[in-house]
Motif scaffolding. Sequence first.
Motif, PDB file in Angstrom:
ATOM      1  N   HIS A 137       0.839  -1.197   0.000  1.00 12.76           N
ATOM      2  CA  HIS A 137       0.000   0.000   0.000  1.00 12.76           C
ATOM      3  C   HIS A 137       0.878   1.253   0.000  1.00 12.76           C
ATOM      4  N   ASN A 138       0.531   2.224  -0.871  1.00 15.62           N
ATOM      5  CA  ASN A 138       1.318   3.453  -1.023  1.00 15.62           C
ATOM      6  C   ASN A 138       2.771   3.137  -1.369  1.00 15.62           C
ATOM      7  N   ASN A 139       2.948   2.075  -2.169  1.00 14.18           N
ATOM      8  CA  ASN A 139       4.265   1.660  -2.653  1.00 14.18           C
ATOM      9  C   ASN A 139       5.214   1.203  -1.544  1.00 14.18           C
ATOM     10  N   SER A 140       4.671   0.807  -0.409  1.00 11.18           N
ATOM     11  CA  SER A 140       5.514   0.266   0.657  1.00 11.18           C
ATOM     12  C   SER A 140       6.094  -1.067   0.217  1.00 11.18           C
ATOM     13  N   ALA A 141       7.199  -1.465   0.826  1.00 16.16           N
ATOM     14  CA  ALA A 141       7.909  -2.672   0.415  1.00 16.16           C
ATOM     15  C   ALA A 141       7.149  -3.927   0.833  1.00 16.16           C
ATOM     16  N   LEU A 142       7.235  -4.935   0.001  1.00 19.95           N
ATOM     17  CA  LEU A 142       6.699  -6.247   0.336  1.00 19.95           C
ATOM     18  C   LEU A 142       7.854  -7.131   0.795  1.00 19.95           C
ATOM     19  N   SER A 143       7.520  -8.174   1.546  1.00 16.05           N
ATOM     20  CA  SER A 143       8.539  -9.106   2.006  1.00 16.05           C
ATOM     21  C   SER A 143       9.207  -9.779   0.817  1.00 16.05           C
ATOM     22  N   THR A 144      10.516  -9.911   0.871  1.00 21.29           N
ATOM     23  CA  THR A 144      11.246 -10.594  -0.205  1.00 21.29           C
ATOM     24  C   THR A 144      11.321 -12.097   0.028  1.00 21.29           C
ATOM     25  N   ASP A 145      10.735 -12.556   1.120  1.00 23.67           N
ATOM     26  CA  ASP A 145      10.701 -13.984   1.401  1.00 23.67           C
ATOM     27  C   ASP A 145       9.678 -14.639   0.483  1.00 23.67           C
ATOM     28  N   VAL A 146      10.156 -15.465  -0.446  1.00 27.10           N
ATOM     29  CA  VAL A 146       9.274 -16.081  -1.431  1.00 27.10           C
ATOM     30  C   VAL A 146       8.162 -16.867  -0.756  1.00 27.10           C
ATOM     31  N   SER A 147       8.440 -17.469   0.380  1.00 22.59           N
ATOM     32  CA  SER A 147       7.438 -18.292   1.054  1.00 22.59           C
ATOM     33  C   SER A 147       6.257 -17.463   1.554  1.00 22.59           C
ATOM     34  N   ASP A 148       6.437 -16.135   1.658  1.00 25.45           N
ATOM     35  CA  ASP A 148       5.336 -15.278   2.096  1.00 25.45           C
ATOM     36  C   ASP A 148       4.337 -15.016   0.976  1.00 25.45           C
ATOM     37  N   PRO A 175      10.398 -13.675 -13.515  1.00 30.16           N
ATOM     38  CA  PRO A 175      11.767 -13.483 -14.005  1.00 30.16           C
ATOM     39  C   PRO A 175      12.776 -13.199 -12.901  1.00 30.16           C
ATOM     40  N   ASP A 176      12.343 -12.499 -11.860  1.00 30.83           N
ATOM     41  CA  ASP A 176      13.245 -12.103 -10.778  1.00 30.83           C
ATOM     42  C   ASP A 176      12.654 -12.580  -9.463  1.00 30.83           C
ATOM     43  N   ALA A 177      13.352 -13.493  -8.803  1.00 27.26           N
ATOM     44  CA  ALA A 177      12.830 -14.085  -7.568  1.00 27.26           C
ATOM     45  C   ALA A 177      12.720 -13.087  -6.427  1.00 27.26           C
ATOM     46  N   THR A 178      13.304 -11.907  -6.572  1.00 27.70           N
ATOM     47  CA  THR A 178      13.221 -10.892  -5.511  1.00 27.70           C
ATOM     48  C   THR A 178      12.201  -9.811  -5.833  1.00 27.70           C
ATOM     49  N   ALA A 179      11.556  -9.895  -7.003  1.00 26.02           N
ATOM     50  CA  ALA A 179      10.578  -8.882  -7.402  1.00 26.02           C
ATOM     51  C   ALA A 179       9.189  -9.509  -7.464  1.00 26.02           C
ATOM     52  N   PHE A 180       8.179  -8.719  -7.136  1.00 18.78           N
ATOM     53  CA  PHE A 180       6.812  -9.225  -7.144  1.00 18.78           C
ATOM     54  C   PHE A 180       6.152  -8.942  -8.485  1.00 18.78           C
ATOM     55  N   THR A 181       6.756  -9.490  -9.522  1.00 19.73           N
ATOM     56  CA  THR A 181       6.263  -9.316 -10.879  1.00 19.73           C
ATOM     57  C   THR A 181       6.262 -10.661 -11.587  1.00 19.73           C
ATOM     58  N   TYR A 222      -0.287  -6.442 -21.897  1.00 18.78           N
ATOM     59  CA  TYR A 222      -1.070  -5.714 -20.906  1.00 18.78           C
ATOM     60  C   TYR A 222      -0.386  -5.839 -19.548  1.00 18.78           C
ATOM     61  N   LYS A 223      -0.192  -4.720 -18.888  1.00 22.86           N
ATOM     62  CA  LYS A 223       0.450  -4.724 -17.572  1.00 22.86           C
ATOM     63  C   LYS A 223      -0.496  -4.139 -16.528  1.00 22.86           C
ATOM     64  N   TYR A 224      -0.671  -4.878 -15.439  1.00 24.45           N
ATOM     65  CA  TYR A 224      -1.544  -4.468 -14.345  1.00 24.45           C
ATOM     66  C   TYR A 224      -0.706  -4.342 -13.069  1.00 24.45           C
ATOM     67  N   THR A 225      -0.886  -3.260 -12.356  1.00 20.70           N
ATOM     68  CA  THR A 225      -0.231  -3.072 -11.063  1.00 20.70           C
ATOM     69  C   THR A 225      -1.301  -3.102  -9.981  1.00 20.70           C
ATOM     70  N   LEU A 226      -1.068  -3.920  -8.945  1.00 21.32           N
ATOM     71  CA  LEU A 226      -2.031  -4.072  -7.853  1.00 21.32           C
ATOM     72  C   LEU A 226      -1.315  -3.918  -6.519  1.00 21.32           C
ATOM     73  N   ALA A 227      -1.933  -3.179  -5.606  1.00 26.98           N
ATOM     74  CA  ALA A 227      -1.369  -2.976  -4.276  1.00 26.98           C
ATOM     75  C   ALA A 227      -2.062  -3.896  -3.278  1.00 26.98           C
ATOM     76  N   ILE A 228      -1.269  -4.520  -2.424  1.00 24.69           N
ATOM     77  CA  ILE A 228      -1.801  -5.358  -1.349  1.00 24.69           C
ATOM     78  C   ILE A 228      -2.075  -4.467  -0.142  1.00 24.69           C
ATOM     79  N   LYS A 229      -3.353  -4.311   0.194  1.00 20.01           N
ATOM     80  CA  LYS A 229      -3.759  -3.417   1.287  1.00 20.01           C
ATOM     81  C   LYS A 229      -4.777  -4.128   2.159  1.00 20.01           C
TER      82      LYS A 229
END
Length: 264
Positions: A137-148, A175-181, A222-229
């Motif tokens: 939310h508001n571009n805050s960081a997400l956990s980089t732990d893949v298991s999360d 493509p990138d295990a540390t990015a949520f894409t 098509y690219k969609y951006t979604l925030a987890i809030k």
Amino acid sequence: MPAIIRAEIDTTGLATRADNPTNEYERKNFITNDQISISKIYNGSTASPVFYKMGSDLKWAVVGTNAITLQAGATYQAKFPFDYSEIKQNQSTTENYLASNYLLTKAISSRNGVLNFTGDGAFVHQNTKITLAFTGHNNSALSTDVSDFSNFTISASGLRTGKADTEEQIVFYRPDATAFTWCGIVFPKGGTDATTIALSLTYNEVTYKTTISCPMAAGTHYKYTLAIKDDYLVPTGTEITGWTNETVHTGDFDIKKRFKLLAV
């Protein structure tokens, strides 16, 4: 005398090579050991394909002994991957993502001994690409732990084959295990009615669901951006981009009644 083969991938709207310099999962240009198939079309009949492989010298060489020879009145069409058969259900690997990303040329002829699958005759994307990017939310960081971040499912009618009466699921590529894409190749249903695609995922033991409504036009990304809030996936951005992410259009596509995000 066998024809000389020249081939390139359509570069309309593509970003710079720095976006994916190794060509690992998304081809901007052909690389060593890539194989294409070329078929001759004459008097309405299509001959068995001939296969060519790119060498380390970046030149195409026939695989085997049956090279393409030019014939007056004939046209020639090429595809990549050379053995493309279908959109894969599980695209989580580089191999399966590439195998799903179908490129085809138009039928061309030659008068100078060269088959130029370049320029207007270049390889063009035939399927549809969807990218899903998640933020806090508001571009805050997400956990980089893949298991999360787990239990990620993407499903819709005809998502893989185009069959309107069949609910299908595709596992997207990360493509990138540390990015949520995630990105994936889907069937180019197109038409006037968009397809509703259901998304479901678990993040930090909370399940989130939403739907996106996508036109799924051929050769379109098509690219969609979604925030987890809290307990919701909140849509924050929609784009139609070049195949490797250069932005072509951004904003609220609901104006065109074609491209929107719907929270559930």
